[in-house]
Design a protein around this motif. Structure first.
Motif, PDB file in Angstrom:
ATOM      1  N   GLU A 167     -44.284 -29.810  21.264  1.00 53.86           N
ATOM      2  CA  GLU A 167     -43.077 -29.692  20.409  1.00 53.86           C
ATOM      3  C   GLU A 167     -41.903 -29.069  21.168  1.00 53.86           C
ATOM      4  OE1 GLU A 167     -43.797 -29.546  16.313  1.00 53.86           O
ATOM      5  OE2 GLU A 167     -44.663 -31.224  17.467  1.00 53.86           O
ATOM      6  N   ILE A 168     -42.201 -28.574  22.343  1.00 58.91           N
ATOM      7  CA  ILE A 168     -41.207 -27.744  23.040  1.00 58.91           C
ATOM      8  C   ILE A 168     -40.433 -28.557  24.073  1.00 58.91           C
ATOM      9  CG2 ILE A 168     -40.939 -25.706  24.548  1.00 58.91           C
ATOM     10  CD1 ILE A 168     -41.894 -24.863  21.868  1.00 58.91           C
ATOM     11  N   ASN A 169     -39.102 -28.373  24.043  1.00 57.59           N
ATOM     12  CA  ASN A 169     -38.262 -29.012  25.040  1.00 57.59           C
ATOM     13  C   ASN A 169     -37.823 -27.936  26.039  1.00 57.59           C
ATOM     14  OD1 ASN A 169     -37.083 -31.289  26.057  1.00 57.59           O
ATOM     15  ND2 ASN A 169     -35.107 -30.851  25.079  1.00 57.59           N
ATOM     16  N   LEU A 170     -38.257 -28.080  27.271  1.00 57.32           N
ATOM     17  CA  LEU A 170     -37.958 -27.038  28.267  1.00 57.32           C
ATOM     18  C   LEU A 170     -36.759 -27.442  29.117  1.00 57.32           C
ATOM     19  CD1 LEU A 170     -41.478 -26.242  29.788  1.00 57.32           C
ATOM     20  CD2 LEU A 170     -40.064 -24.697  28.419  1.00 57.32           C
ATOM     21  N   THR A 171     -35.814 -26.508  29.288  1.00 56.57           N
ATOM     22  CA  THR A 171     -34.719 -26.733  30.232  1.00 56.57           C
ATOM     23  C   THR A 171     -35.203 -26.246  31.600  1.00 56.57           C
ATOM     24  OG1 THR A 171     -33.138 -26.299  28.485  1.00 56.57           O
ATOM     25  CG2 THR A 171     -32.315 -26.138  30.740  1.00 56.57           C
ATOM     26  N   LEU A 172     -35.109 -27.107  32.596  1.00 60.47           N
ATOM     27  CA  LEU A 172     -35.665 -26.748  33.911  1.00 60.47           C
ATOM     28  C   LEU A 172     -34.626 -26.053  34.794  1.00 60.47           C
ATOM     29  CD1 LEU A 172     -37.703 -29.992  34.735  1.00 60.47           C
ATOM     30  CD2 LEU A 172     -38.454 -27.914  33.554  1.00 60.47           C
ATOM     31  N   ALA A 173     -35.122 -25.193  35.684  1.00 60.41           N
ATOM     32  CA  ALA A 173     -34.252 -24.517  36.655  1.00 60.41           C
ATOM     33  C   ALA A 173     -33.936 -25.482  37.800  1.00 60.41           C
ATOM     34  CB  ALA A 173     -34.963 -23.276  37.195  1.00 60.41           C
ATOM     35  N   ASP A 174     -32.851 -25.199  38.503  1.00 58.17           N
ATOM     36  CA  ASP A 174     -32.477 -26.055  39.636  1.00 58.17           C
ATOM     37  C   ASP A 174     -33.163 -25.576  40.910  1.00 58.17           C
ATOM     38  OD1 ASP A 174     -30.725 -27.673  38.206  1.00 58.17           O
ATOM     39  OD2 ASP A 174     -29.128 -26.168  38.346  1.00 58.17           O
ATOM     40  N   PRO A 175     -33.570 -26.535  41.735  1.00 52.28           N
ATOM     41  CA  PRO A 175     -34.128 -26.118  43.030  1.00 52.28           C
ATOM     42  C   PRO A 175     -33.011 -25.613  43.956  1.00 52.28           C
ATOM     43  CG  PRO A 175     -34.054 -28.526  42.854  1.00 52.28           C
ATOM     44  CD  PRO A 175     -33.562 -27.981  41.543  1.00 52.28           C
ATOM     45  N   VAL A 176     -33.410 -24.886  45.007  1.00 56.24           N
ATOM     46  CA  VAL A 176     -32.396 -24.472  45.992  1.00 56.24           C
ATOM     47  C   VAL A 176     -32.117 -25.659  46.913  1.00 56.24           C
ATOM     48  CG1 VAL A 176     -32.928 -22.002  45.978  1.00 56.24           C
ATOM     49  CG2 VAL A 176     -34.153 -23.487  47.535  1.00 56.24           C
ATOM     50  N   THR A 177     -30.883 -25.767  47.327  1.00 59.02           N
ATOM     51  CA  THR A 177     -30.545 -26.942  48.136  1.00 59.02           C
ATOM     52  C   THR A 177     -30.050 -26.557  49.528  1.00 59.02           C
ATOM     53  OG1 THR A 177     -28.393 -26.877  47.063  1.00 59.02           O
ATOM     54  CG2 THR A 177     -29.967 -28.471  46.206  1.00 59.02           C
ATOM     55  N   GLN A 178     -29.745 -25.269  49.728  1.00 61.88           N
ATOM     56  CA  GLN A 178     -29.199 -24.856  51.026  1.00 61.88           C
ATOM     57  C   GLN A 178     -30.271 -25.012  52.116  1.00 61.88           C
ATOM     58  OE1 GLN A 178     -28.131 -20.755  51.259  1.00 61.88           O
ATOM     59  NE2 GLN A 178     -26.365 -21.145  52.559  1.00 61.88           N
ATOM     60  N   PRO A 179     -29.989 -25.801  53.153  1.00 61.70           N
ATOM     61  CA  PRO A 179     -31.008 -25.964  54.185  1.00 61.70           C
ATOM     62  C   PRO A 179     -31.162 -24.704  55.027  1.00 61.70           C
ATOM     63  CG  PRO A 179     -29.009 -27.192  54.761  1.00 61.70           C
ATOM     64  CD  PRO A 179     -28.757 -26.540  53.438  1.00 61.70           C
ATOM     65  N   VAL A 180     -32.375 -24.460  55.500  1.00 65.69           N
ATOM     66  CA  VAL A 180     -32.608 -23.302  56.383  1.00 65.69           C
ATOM     67  C   VAL A 180     -33.258 -23.794  57.668  1.00 65.69           C
ATOM     68  CG1 VAL A 180     -32.923 -21.583  54.551  1.00 65.69           C
ATOM     69  CG2 VAL A 180     -34.890 -22.859  55.375  1.00 65.69           C
ATOM     70  N   ARG A 181     -33.193 -22.970  58.685  1.00 60.10           N
ATOM     71  CA  ARG A 181     -33.887 -23.323  59.922  1.00 60.10           C
ATOM     72  C   ARG A 181     -34.719 -22.123  60.353  1.00 60.10           C
ATOM     73  NH1 ARG A 181     -31.108 -24.371  65.589  1.00 60.10           N
ATOM     74  NH2 ARG A 181     -33.057 -24.299  66.750  1.00 60.10           N
ATOM     75  N   TRP A 182     -35.961 -22.385  60.689  1.00 55.32           N
ATOM     76  CA  TRP A 182     -36.848 -21.333  61.191  1.00 55.32           C
ATOM     77  C   TRP A 182     -36.919 -21.483  62.707  1.00 55.32           C
ATOM     78  CZ3 TRP A 182     -38.786 -16.847  60.112  1.00 55.32           C
ATOM     79  CH2 TRP A 182     -39.870 -16.354  60.837  1.00 55.32           C
ATOM     80  N   ILE A 183     -36.631 -20.391  63.407  1.00 53.51           N
ATOM     81  CA  ILE A 183     -36.599 -20.458  64.876  1.00 53.51           C
ATOM     82  C   ILE A 183     -37.755 -19.652  65.461  1.00 53.51           C
ATOM     83  CG2 ILE A 183     -35.232 -19.810  66.910  1.00 53.51           C
ATOM     84  CD1 ILE A 183     -32.756 -20.225  64.979  1.00 53.51           C
ATOM     85  N   GLY A 184     -38.457 -20.243  66.435  1.00 52.55           N
ATOM     86  CA  GLY A 184     -39.564 -19.546  67.109  1.00 52.55           C
ATOM     87  C   GLY A 184     -40.780 -19.442  66.201  1.00 52.55           C
ATOM     88  N   GLN A 185     -41.768 -18.697  66.674  1.00 52.78           N
ATOM     89  CA  GLN A 185     -43.025 -18.445  65.937  1.00 52.78           C
ATOM     90  C   GLN A 185     -43.468 -19.651  65.079  1.00 52.78           C
ATOM     91  OE1 GLN A 185     -43.709 -14.167  64.800  1.00 52.78           O
ATOM     92  NE2 GLN A 185     -41.513 -14.093  64.653  1.00 52.78           N
ATOM     93  N   GLU A 186     -43.493 -20.813  65.735  1.00 52.35           N
ATOM     94  CA  GLU A 186     -43.865 -22.079  65.081  1.00 52.35           C
ATOM     95  C   GLU A 186     -45.227 -21.993  64.398  1.00 52.35           C
ATOM     96  OE1 GLU A 186     -42.656 -25.239  64.597  1.00 52.35           O
ATOM     97  OE2 GLU A 186     -40.710 -24.375  65.124  1.00 52.35           O
ATOM     98  N   GLU A 187     -46.089 -21.180  65.009  1.00 56.98           N
ATOM     99  CA  GLU A 187     -47.451 -21.034  64.504  1.00 56.98           C
ATOM    100  C   GLU A 187     -47.452 -20.633  63.019  1.00 56.98           C
ATOM    101  OE1 GLU A 187     -50.274 -21.668  65.773  1.00 56.98           O
ATOM    102  OE2 GLU A 187     -51.565 -20.626  64.322  1.00 56.98           O
ATOM    103  N   LEU A 188     -46.511 -19.740  62.656  1.00 57.87           N
ATOM    104  CA  LEU A 188     -46.469 -19.245  61.272  1.00 57.87           C
ATOM    105  C   LEU A 188     -46.127 -20.373  60.293  1.00 57.87           C
ATOM    106  CD1 LEU A 188     -44.580 -15.842  61.777  1.00 57.87           C
ATOM    107  CD2 LEU A 188     -47.039 -16.264  61.738  1.00 57.87           C
ATOM    108  N   LEU A 189     -45.178 -21.204  60.711  1.00 60.14           N
ATOM    109  CA  LEU A 189     -44.796 -22.352  59.881  1.00 60.14           C
ATOM    110  C   LEU A 189     -46.004 -23.279  59.693  1.00 60.14           C
ATOM    111  CD1 LEU A 189     -42.054 -23.160  58.714  1.00 60.14           C
ATOM    112  CD2 LEU A 189     -41.647 -24.543  60.754  1.00 60.14           C
TER     113      LEU A 189
END
Ligand SMILES: Nc1ncnc2c1ncn2[C@@H]1O[C@H](COP(=O)(O)OP(=O)(O)OP(=O)(O)O)[C@@H](O)[C@H]1O
Ligand SMILES: [Mg+2]
Length: 330
Positions: free
Chosen positions: A8-30
């Protein structure tokens, strides 16, 4: 506005984040986060890793970069000490004509749309909020919204990651939840080349001499086990460049001034700071930074002496007064 109907419930959804990021180094963690989210067979379930590290060392950036690599919409929920179960799941909002509309949190929006949810700084949450996540983060993969009266099943593409600061600022995470946010992915200090690249990427107009000064400064601090972060380095560089541009201060002098103003007067005295002698020279009375039993008692009092409390608290760290500078780790 995206919506989703559940019974019965109509949910309004949140927006995803769109700003791109870059992870530098420590590739292993990614790679480790992406491995956690892999399903080896159809019957296998993804894991929810907890990304832990000192403040400002790149935990949120790492989680976001992993989500981006997966190519799924990314939703970030910023946890606080006030986060209630309904904030994490579904919040009722009074709309026109006395009607109630239901807003899905970023977490629930990710569950519905098959996105990635990052529960940022999750160890700030109280136990009651953690408890609402227990069925979601084990094999059941659903959450119960008490306020909306619905059970929400996670989409099979739903993935989650939790970030936490490695400090004592927060609640203990209950043991039954620790077992649901495994494995641990520890974000440690990067090496000099990687840290210089991170600084360069984030302040791409910085000259080489300032990059070198800042990277060397941070590495020396890491060597002394001081908790100066990459974010501190970025702030130092940005302020130094503003001093240089707006006031004509030479880069070298601007760097040292920025270090003082970002991290405190003695921030470059690594030995002293590492030994714990890190209070500013002008502070004679250390009790200013300490909590007395009386203060603790006051907190439990009713509001009638709130005014007195305010007056006593003036100038204390966290209340707009000069914060004690960063010191030794852990
Ligand atoms: N490896 C990295 N690659 C790219 N940027 C990085 C990296 N490490 C740190 N940064 C940069 O350092 C800053 C701090 O990163 P971030 O906000 O992710 O840290 P955090 O550990 O989540 O901090 P907090 O504990 O305050 O939430 C950001 O500007 C981020 O872009
Ligand atoms: Mg963060």
């Amino acid at each position: 506005m995206r919506t989703h109907t559940l019974g019965e419930i109509n949910l309004t959804l949140a927006d995803p984040v769109t700003q791109p990021v870059r992870w530098i180094g420590q590739e292993e963690l990614l790679g480790q986060i992406l491995a956690c989210w892999t399903r080896v067979t159809k019957s296998d379930l993804p894991l929810t890793p907890r990304v832990v590290g000192k403040p400002g060392m790149g935990k949120t950036t790492l989680a976001q970069a992993a989500a981006q690599k997966l190519g799924k919409p990314t939703f970030i929920y910023q946890c606080t000490t006030d986060t209630r179960p309904e904030d994490l799941l579904v919040t009722p909002v009074l709309s026109g004509a006395g009607k109630i509309s239901y807003h899905a949190s970023p977490l629930v929006s990710a569950m519905i749309e098959g996105g990635v949810a990052i529960l940022d700084e999750a160890n700030r949450m109280p136990e009651k909020s953690w408890a609402s996540l227990a069925p979601l983060l084990d094999h059941r993969r659903y959450a119960e919204s008490i306020v909306a009266g619905v059970r929400i099943a996670a989409h099979e593409d739903f993935r989650c990651c939790v970030t936490m600061n490695d400090d004592a600022s927060t609640y203990e995470v209950p043991e039954y939840m620790v077992s649901r946010i495994q494995p641990l992915i520890f974000v440690d200090f990067p090496d000099r080349d990687e840290e210089r690249q991170v600084l360069q990427y984030n302040v791409d107009f910085a000259p080489a001499d300032l990059l070198d000064l800042t990277a060397n400064f941070l590495q020396e601090a890491h060597r002394h086990n001081l908790d100066y972060s990459t974010r501190d380095g970025i702030n130092i560089m940005r302020y130094a460049l503003k001093l240089n541009s707006a006031r004509g201060t030479a880069i070298d002098a601007a760097f040292h001034q920025a270090v003082k103003q970002v991290l405190g007067d003695d921030a470059e005295n690594f030995e002293e700071r590492a030994a714990g002698l890190f209070f500013p020279k002008d502070v004679k009375d250390l009790s200013e930074f300490m909590t007395s039993d009386e203060d603790l008692d006051d907190e439990e009092d009713d509001d009638d002496d709130a005014e007195d409390d305010d007056a006593e608290d003036e100038g204390k760290p966290g209340d707009g007064g000069k914060p004690p500078p960063k010191g030794k780790r852990g």
